[in-house]
Structures are given as structure tokens and as C-alpha cells.
Design an enzyme around this catalytic site. Structure first.
Site: not given
Length: 508
Positions: A66, A72, A74, A273, A275, A406
Site C-alpha cells: 500500500h 507499507h 497490510d 557508553k 562520549d 569510553e
């Protein structure tokens, strides 16, 4: 099952979609009907005979491609004489590693299973519709004394539908799993089971669609225009920190506590993590992009903004802006001086989802938020999904050390998103041991220096802010001005410490 929602959204004097006025075909009485593969054309709708059944005695499924506001797929399953329907943005996948976001929508009439055609502009779902796949399906787990219909409806109500598809493209075992939360009632995941029909390479539904289809041609025209509009959007000149505006009603991100040692746990996930600068991107009404303190980043990182403009969903995400040095490593100094070095690589690493398509996701467990985020986020060269590893925190920490990054963010899988809270559900484990401090004030400048002499620092001990020294080196004229400007709205007459620290002491 009522079709009231379906009918209220459509003007059948304008759209050729089936109205579904007649009573839905009873599943049991329909089982013995012969298959009629004849077809007829009605206006802009091409449809098979309303009574056509792909195979007698079986439940029907159909996947329609669609090109509406966004392209997208359906996904529709026959139950109760109607089609239970889900919008699957990226389309179904035969790869079990893919967990496709599927947003449940209103029931559609049984006759919609053969619909192909054009929904006129100005109508709900305006665009081109074509059948991508169709066939029969059955429940995976049968129960003695219960019909297929009863089993399917029971599983639907429980939020876990396990089925076997017999389509032209989609074959084998699948599961539809509801993302359970009071606020996000229509979000599901469509998952392929690892069976003989599964594949283990990248699977893109678009690769199994004819380039000559009307939907493809319309989508190329429609979405090329959208992308062009985003790409030709007026470019902002780089904005300095001193020019940044405060966003009203901004979200304060969830924060982590400091941990000592890496650990293993099946109940936790582990991320890099970063930085960089923590940043919230709000894509619900236009674009807001701001720091943890609500200062706008708009105009500062145009390439990231372009990537955010390409997102297809209304959502609010949390992440970190990271700049990379010449050695392709995250580097905070490069980020701090990005306006002086705009050719440096910069990426917004997105790791959490706070809101999606009209619903808050903050009450979802982290693991489910990340599943939704992975499906909803469109990655670009400057907007990336931040992945994670599960359980093996110690091994991941060793890899972080080897890469000289980090540190590690450990997050409990079940953690909810708590705005503005520093929670023990999130733990940061550093590799680079740098002390954190709070800027509690600044001293007057001396000699030829402008704006301020040194920053007065503090940290919390036993819940009380204590003086931790001065920092007056490492600033140039530009950073002195920018920091001074940022501090002005925070100036107060109240002393933050119980004991007044020494002022204008030699910077440390």
C-alpha cells in the site's frame, strides 16, 4: 465483528473499496464452496469474485502492498468473517532474526482480500493498493475439541497468535506477538519461526516485488518528492552554543548511576557508553532536537537533522551525538569544536524510544522499546540504531577496553523509562576513569581574561553537595564566552554549598 470503524473512515461514494454492507460470510458454511478464480473490474478497483476462496475449507490470509502516506504492507488474517489487520511498515520477513513492527488497525470486510486499486486523494489511505501475497493459513497448535476458529480467536485475545502460512511468498510458521502495555494497545511484532522455510540472510520484501507494479511507480514518484523536499530544506548555518534556544516543555532523559565493575546477567543488556552529547529528538510535530537540559541543537548538526527529517513515524527518541576523529574513534574534543571542523564524521546514536505513533512507550520494558525502535528507525549515514549485547557484560567490557572506548552502559531488560531520574536500573561502567563534577558557580576573571576566571566544581557525598575544587585551564576565548552564556540563566543568589568555598583561588 463490527465494521463500524472501517466504514466511518471511508466515503464509499468516492472510494471503490468494498463497503462490506452484507453480513460477513460464515466461516463454517463457506468451507465447502468451490474456488472461483474469475475476475472482474469495477471502476478503479480490480477484484476477484466476492465469493472466491483460495482453497475451500481453509482460513484466508492476504498481504497488500500500500503506497499511502508512507509505503507499507497490510497483513490480514480471516477470523470471525472479517479480516483482522496489521500495518507492517517494512513488510513481512522470512528471516527469524527480524522482528517486524506490526500496528493493528481496524477490521476490514472479508471481500477486501481481493481488493487492488487506487484510493483517491483526499480519502483515508489515499494511494495505490496491490496484492503482494495471498493464500491460506492455519493455527500452529491445535487443541482437541476446538475448531481452528476458536483456537485463533483465543490466541488473538491472549496477544500471541501462532500460525502456518501457505502463501506464494510467505510459507511456514509465524507468530504475531502483542507488545503488552496499557498505553500502547495496538503494537505487535510479526516474527518468522526458524523452520525449513526460514532464510538467514537479509530479507527485504521490496526485493520480491515487480518494479513494473503501479504501487512501485507511484511510490517512487511520491516518496522521491518527500525525500527531495527534506534534502532541499533550507540549510541552517552552524549555531554556536551561545545562540541556542531553550525548548519549552522538554523531556529530561533518564540517567544512570556509576558502577564499579563489569558483570554478567541474563536480566541485563549492555551497550557502548558513548562520549558525546545526550540528545532527545522529538518528531511528533515537526522536529525538536535538544540537549538533556532542553537547549536546542537545531542548526548545529545539519546532517543529523537531514537524517531525522527522513524518519517515517511520529516518535520521540533518546540517544547520543558523537563525533569521530581522524582515526575514526569517538572523540569528545572533536565534538566540542565541531563548528570549527564541520567535515568531521558525526553520528546520532539512538538507543531508546519514548513515544511512537500517538502512544507513550515509556511504560514498556526496555527490551520491548528497543525492539520497536529497531523496526521503526530508518538508519541514515548520520542517524544509527545503537545495538546491544545480552548477558555477557564482562566479555563486552573487555572488547570496549581493547577498542579504547569510553565504557559500558548496563541496563536492566525490564526497566521502564523514568524521565529525569538517575536510576540504578541503568549503570555506567567506565573504561576511561574521568571524575565527574557539577558546575556550582564561577569566579570573576582576572587580568586580560574575559567572562570568568575558573569554574567552581562540586560533587555529592551522602546526599550533600560538597566543594571539589576549581577548573580554570583548557579554555579559549570562544569556549569562555559560550560557557559563560550557558551559565547565565542558572545564576542564583542561593549558595549551593553549606560552607562557602574559597573564590578566585588559583585555578586547579
Amino acid at each position: 465483528m463490527t465494521l463500524d470503524k472501517y466504514k466511518k473512515k471511508r466515503d464509499f461514494s468516492q472510494t471503490s473499496e468494498p463497503e462490506g454492507d452484507s453480513a460477513p460470510v460464515d466461516a463454517d458454511s463457506r468451507r465447502g464452496m468451490s474456488t472461483d478464480t474469475g475476475s472482474k473490474k469495477t471502476g478503479s478497483r480490480k477484484t476477484k469474485s466476492p465469493d472466491a476462496v483460495p482453497a475451500p475449507g481453509k482460513h484466508v490470509f492476504v498481504v497488500q502492498r500500500h503506497a499511502a502516506t508512507r509505503l507499507h504492507y497490510d497483513f490480514r488474517l480471516e477470523m470471525e468473517g472479517v479480516l483482522k489487520s496489521w500495518a507492517v511498515p517494512k513488510g513481512p520477513s522470512l528471516n527469524p532474526a527480524d522482528k517486524r513492527l506490526a500496528m493493528m488497525v481496524e477490521d476490514h470486510p472479508y471481500s477486501y482480500r481481493t481488493y487492488e486499486g487506487t484510493i483517491p486523494e483526499g480519502n483515508y489511505g489515499a494511494g495505490e493498493v496491490e496484492i503482494w501475497d495471498e493464500g491460506n493459513y492455519e493455527p500452529l497448535l491445535r487443541q482437541k475439541g476446538k475448531t481452528d476458529e476458536e483456537i485463533l480467536l483465543e490466541e488473538l485475545n491472549k496477544g500471541s497468535v501462532k500460525i502456518i502460512l501457505h502463501g506464494k511468498k510467505l510459507k511456514g510458521e509465524f507468530a504475531l506477538v502483542k507488545m503488552h502495555t496499557a498505553k500502547e494497545g495496538n503494537a505487535w511484532l510479526l516474527i518468522k519461526h526458524n523452520d525449513a522455510h526460514a532464510v538467514h540472510e537479509n530479507y527485504d520484501a521490496e526485493d520480491y516485488t515487480s518494479s513494473q507494479s503501479k504501487v512501485t511507480k507511484l511510490a517512487e514518484k511520491k516518496y522521491k518528492t518527500t525525500s527531495s523536499r527534506a534534502a532541499t530544506k533550507k540549510k541552517h548555518s552552524p549555531v554556536s552554543s551561545s545562540e541556542r534556544e531553550k525548548v519549552s516543555g522538554y523531556i529530561r532523559p533518564m540517567m544512570a548511576v556509576l558502577g564499579e565493575e563489569p558483570f554478567d546477567s541474563e536480566e541485563w543488556i549492555f551497550e557502548i557508553k558513548w562520549d558525546g552529547y545526550r540528545a532527545i529528538a522529538d518528531l511528533t510535530e515537526g522536529l525538536q532536537f535538544y540537549s538533556r537540559n532542553g537547549l536546542s541543537f537545531l542548526g548545529r548538526y545539519p546532517l543529523i537533522e537531514e537524517g531525522l527529517e527522513k524518519q517515517q513515524y511520529e516518535m520521540i527518541v533518546d540517544g547520543e551525538i558523537v563525533a569521530y576523529n581522524k582515526n575514526d574513534k569517538p572523540d569528545f574534543q572533536t565534538l566540542q569544536h565541531f563548528t570549527d571542523n564541520p567535515e568531521a564524521t558525526i553520528i546520532y546514536h539512538v538507543f531508546d524510544l519514548l513515544f511512537l505513533n500517538g502512544h507513550s512507550t515509556e511504560t514498556l520494558p526496555l527490551y520491548q522499546r528497543k525492539e520497536l525502535l529497531k523496526e521503526a528507525l530508518i538508519e541514515t549515514p548520520h542517524v544509527k540504531y545503537c545495538d546491544h549485547v545480552e548477558a555477557k557484560g564482562k566479555e563486552f567490557y573487555k572488547a570496549i577496553q581493547k577498542a579504547d572506548l569510553e565504557g559500558v552502559m548496563a541496563k536492566r531488560k525490564s526497566s521502564l523509562y523514568s524521565e529525569g531520574i538517575r536510576s540504578s536500573e541503568w549503570v555506567k561502567i567506565k573504561n576511561h576513569n574521568v571524575d565527574e563534577a557539577i558546575i556550582a558557580g564561577y569566579t570573576e576573571p582576572r587580568g586580560s581574561r574575559k567572562y570568568f576566571g575558573a569554574l567552581i566544581l562540586g560533587n555529592y557525598k551522602d546526599g550533600k553537595l560538597q566543594y571539589a575544587g576549581h577548573a580554570g585551564t583548557g579554555f579559549n576565548q570562544k569556549s569562555l564566552k559560550e560557557i559563560h552564556t550557558l551559565l547565565q540563566p542558572l545564576v542564583t543568589e542561593k549558595m549551593p554549598f553549606e560552607i562557602k568555598p574559597p573564590t578566585n583561588a588559583p585555578p586547579g
